[in-house]
Scaffold this motif. Structure first.
Motif, PDB file in Angstrom:
ATOM      1  N   GLU A  34      11.517 -44.262 -26.398  1.00  0.00           N
ATOM      2  CA  GLU A  34      11.843 -43.551 -27.536  1.00  0.00           C
ATOM      3  C   GLU A  34      13.047 -42.562 -27.117  1.00  0.00           C
ATOM      4  N   VAL A  35      14.302 -42.742 -28.114  1.00  0.00           N
ATOM      5  CA  VAL A  35      15.300 -41.878 -28.028  1.00  0.00           C
ATOM      6  C   VAL A  35      15.540 -40.935 -29.311  1.00  0.00           C
ATOM      7  N   GLU A  36      15.490 -39.891 -29.253  1.00  0.00           N
ATOM      8  CA  GLU A  36      15.990 -38.913 -30.471  1.00  0.00           C
ATOM      9  C   GLU A  36      17.169 -38.153 -30.467  1.00  0.00           C
ATOM     10  N   LEU A  37      17.947 -38.126 -31.228  1.00  0.00           N
ATOM     11  CA  LEU A  37      19.233 -37.353 -31.381  1.00  0.00           C
ATOM     12  C   LEU A  37      19.030 -36.368 -32.541  1.00  0.00           C
ATOM     13  N   GLU A  38      19.084 -35.067 -32.362  1.00  0.00           N
ATOM     14  CA  GLU A  38      19.088 -34.225 -33.444  1.00  0.00           C
ATOM     15  C   GLU A  38      20.222 -33.163 -33.414  1.00  0.00           C
ATOM     16  N   TYR A  39      21.212 -33.528 -34.427  1.00  0.00           N
ATOM     17  CA  TYR A  39      22.277 -32.938 -34.420  1.00  0.00           C
ATOM     18  C   TYR A  39      22.126 -31.573 -35.378  1.00  0.00           C
ATOM     19  N   THR A  40      22.694 -30.425 -34.865  1.00  0.00           N
ATOM     20  CA  THR A  40      22.605 -29.175 -35.573  1.00  0.00           C
ATOM     21  C   THR A  40      24.203 -28.616 -35.393  1.00  0.00           C
ATOM     22  N   PRO A  41      24.652 -27.585 -36.202  1.00  0.00           N
ATOM     23  CA  PRO A  41      25.915 -27.068 -36.174  1.00  0.00           C
ATOM     24  C   PRO A  41      26.211 -26.615 -34.568  1.00  0.00           C
ATOM     25  N   GLU A  42      25.161 -26.109 -33.922  1.00  0.00           N
ATOM     26  CA  GLU A  42      25.221 -25.456 -32.689  1.00  0.00           C
ATOM     27  C   GLU A  42      24.985 -26.391 -31.570  1.00  0.00           C
ATOM     28  N   THR A  43      24.043 -27.248 -31.607  1.00  0.00           N
ATOM     29  CA  THR A  43      23.520 -27.984 -30.606  1.00  0.00           C
ATOM     30  C   THR A  43      23.374 -29.237 -30.947  1.00  0.00           C
ATOM     31  N   LEU A  44      23.343 -30.021 -29.856  1.00  0.00           N
ATOM     32  CA  LEU A  44      22.899 -31.650 -29.765  1.00  0.00           C
ATOM     33  C   LEU A  44      21.669 -31.492 -29.154  1.00  0.00           C
ATOM     34  N   ASN A  45      20.547 -31.761 -29.521  1.00  0.00           N
ATOM     35  CA  ASN A  45      19.058 -31.818 -28.961  1.00  0.00           C
ATOM     36  C   ASN A  45      18.799 -33.314 -28.577  1.00  0.00           C
ATOM     37  N   ILE A  46      18.509 -33.635 -27.478  1.00  0.00           N
ATOM     38  CA  ILE A  46      18.298 -35.107 -27.078  1.00  0.00           C
ATOM     39  C   ILE A  46      16.911 -35.130 -26.624  1.00  0.00           C
ATOM     40  N   ARG A  47      16.306 -35.896 -26.797  1.00  0.00           N
ATOM     41  CA  ARG A  47      14.911 -36.218 -26.284  1.00  0.00           C
ATOM     42  C   ARG A  47      14.725 -37.604 -25.925  1.00  0.00           C
ATOM     43  N   VAL A  48      14.521 -38.030 -24.844  1.00  0.00           N
ATOM     44  CA  VAL A  48      14.229 -39.509 -24.340  1.00  0.00           C
ATOM     45  C   VAL A  48      12.707 -39.383 -23.725  1.00  0.00           C
ATOM     46  N   GLN A  49      12.076 -40.444 -24.114  1.00  0.00           N
ATOM     47  CA  GLN A  49      10.372 -40.437 -23.658  1.00  0.00           C
ATOM     48  C   GLN A  49      10.122 -41.942 -23.519  1.00  0.00           C
ATOM     49  N   ASP A  50       9.397 -42.045 -22.587  1.00  0.00           N
ATOM     50  CA  ASP A  50       8.651 -43.351 -22.125  1.00  0.00           C
ATOM     51  C   ASP A  50       7.092 -43.148 -22.054  1.00  0.00           C
TER      52      ASP A  50
END
Length: 260
Positions: A192-208
């Motif tokens: 699973e890959v999740e990209l979360e865009y905010t005005p200040e940061t890009l938060n990336i979460r990758v999980q197996d």
């Protein structure tokens, strides 16, 4: 009169002693500040040197991957394309009983050709820069799905924002390193890959959901060290958590404004 002179003499010597004490303190403080500044400058110079060495190493690696990409696309891809044409020619001359088997071979070679082309795209940083981080991740996950390695998914939250293309390459290589570890070692069934865009940061979460590992036993793992070093180059915060039987989770927090 004598007592007055003695008092003045004591005051005079006391003043001299205080002067030297204050002078010594000021000199010591100035010396320590100068020493600390030199040490800090030295540490910064060493850090800059290490960063430049690592950047050079990354550039060499990217060029090597680009060369491999060209070789796959131009040479091996051309050979497979020729094989497909030869199979098509053979198909027009053989009996119908063998035609079905030949078509199976043609499909296998055709699939191999498509896989080579897809793989070459994930290796070439210029392609990644052109299509962007999200599309590059999508291409890689679709490749895993076609090869039946595992079941991948990509979730995107927020509105996509501009990211420095050079930083995108580094972020993608970190994620790609995680993918590689999952395929090689995790025995996972999902990714699973999740990209979360905010005005200040890009938060990336990758999980197996693989076998996981004991983090204490792999602190010096070269793959993990590479990911941390790459993250530091783009001022991203990286966290890598796992435990036996619990899979692995990678989180990246990339400060967009700081790196624009």
């Amino acid at each position: 009169m004598l007592e007055k002179e003695q008092i003045l003499l004591i005051v005079y010597f006391t003043a001299i002693i205080l002067f030297f004490v204050v002078f010594g303190i000021v000199f010591f403080v100035a010396f320590q500040r100068r020493k600390n500044k030199l040490l800090l400058d030295k540490l910064r110079a060493e850090q800059r040197f290490e960063d430049e060495i690592f950047k050079s190493r990354i550039e060499i690696q990217e060029q090597a991957l680009k060369n491999v990409s060209w070789e796959l696309h131009d040479n091996i891809g051309q050979l497979l394309s020729t094989a497909v044409m030869q199979i098509n020619i053979m198909g027009a001359t053989i009996e119908d009983t063998a035609s079905e088997s030949l078509q199976d071979v043609r499909k296998l070679v055709g699939d191999s050709l498509q896989e080579i082309r897809t793989l070459s795209k994930t290796l070439n940083h210029e392609v990644i820069q052109n299509v962007g981080l999200e599309k590059s991740i999508t291409v890689e996950l679709k490749r895993f799905e076609k090869l039946n390695f595992l079941t991948p998914s990509l979730t995107v939250k927020g509105e996509e924002v501009y990211i420095n293309p050079k930083d995108e390459i580094i972020l993608y290589r970190i994620i790609q390193e995680f993918f590689s570890n999952t395929i090689k070692h995790a025995e996972a069934s999902s990714l699973e890959v999740e990209l979360e865009y905010t005005p200040e940061t890009l938060n990336i979460r990758v999980q197996d959901d693989g076998v996981g590992f004991d983090p204490k036993s792999v602190q010096a793992n070269s793959g993990l060290l590479n990911m941390k070093s790459r993250a530091a180059l783009v001022n991203a915060k990286l966290d890598y958590t796992s435990s036996p039987g619990k899979g692995v989770v990678l989180t990246l927090s990339y400060p967009i404004q700081l790196n624009d």
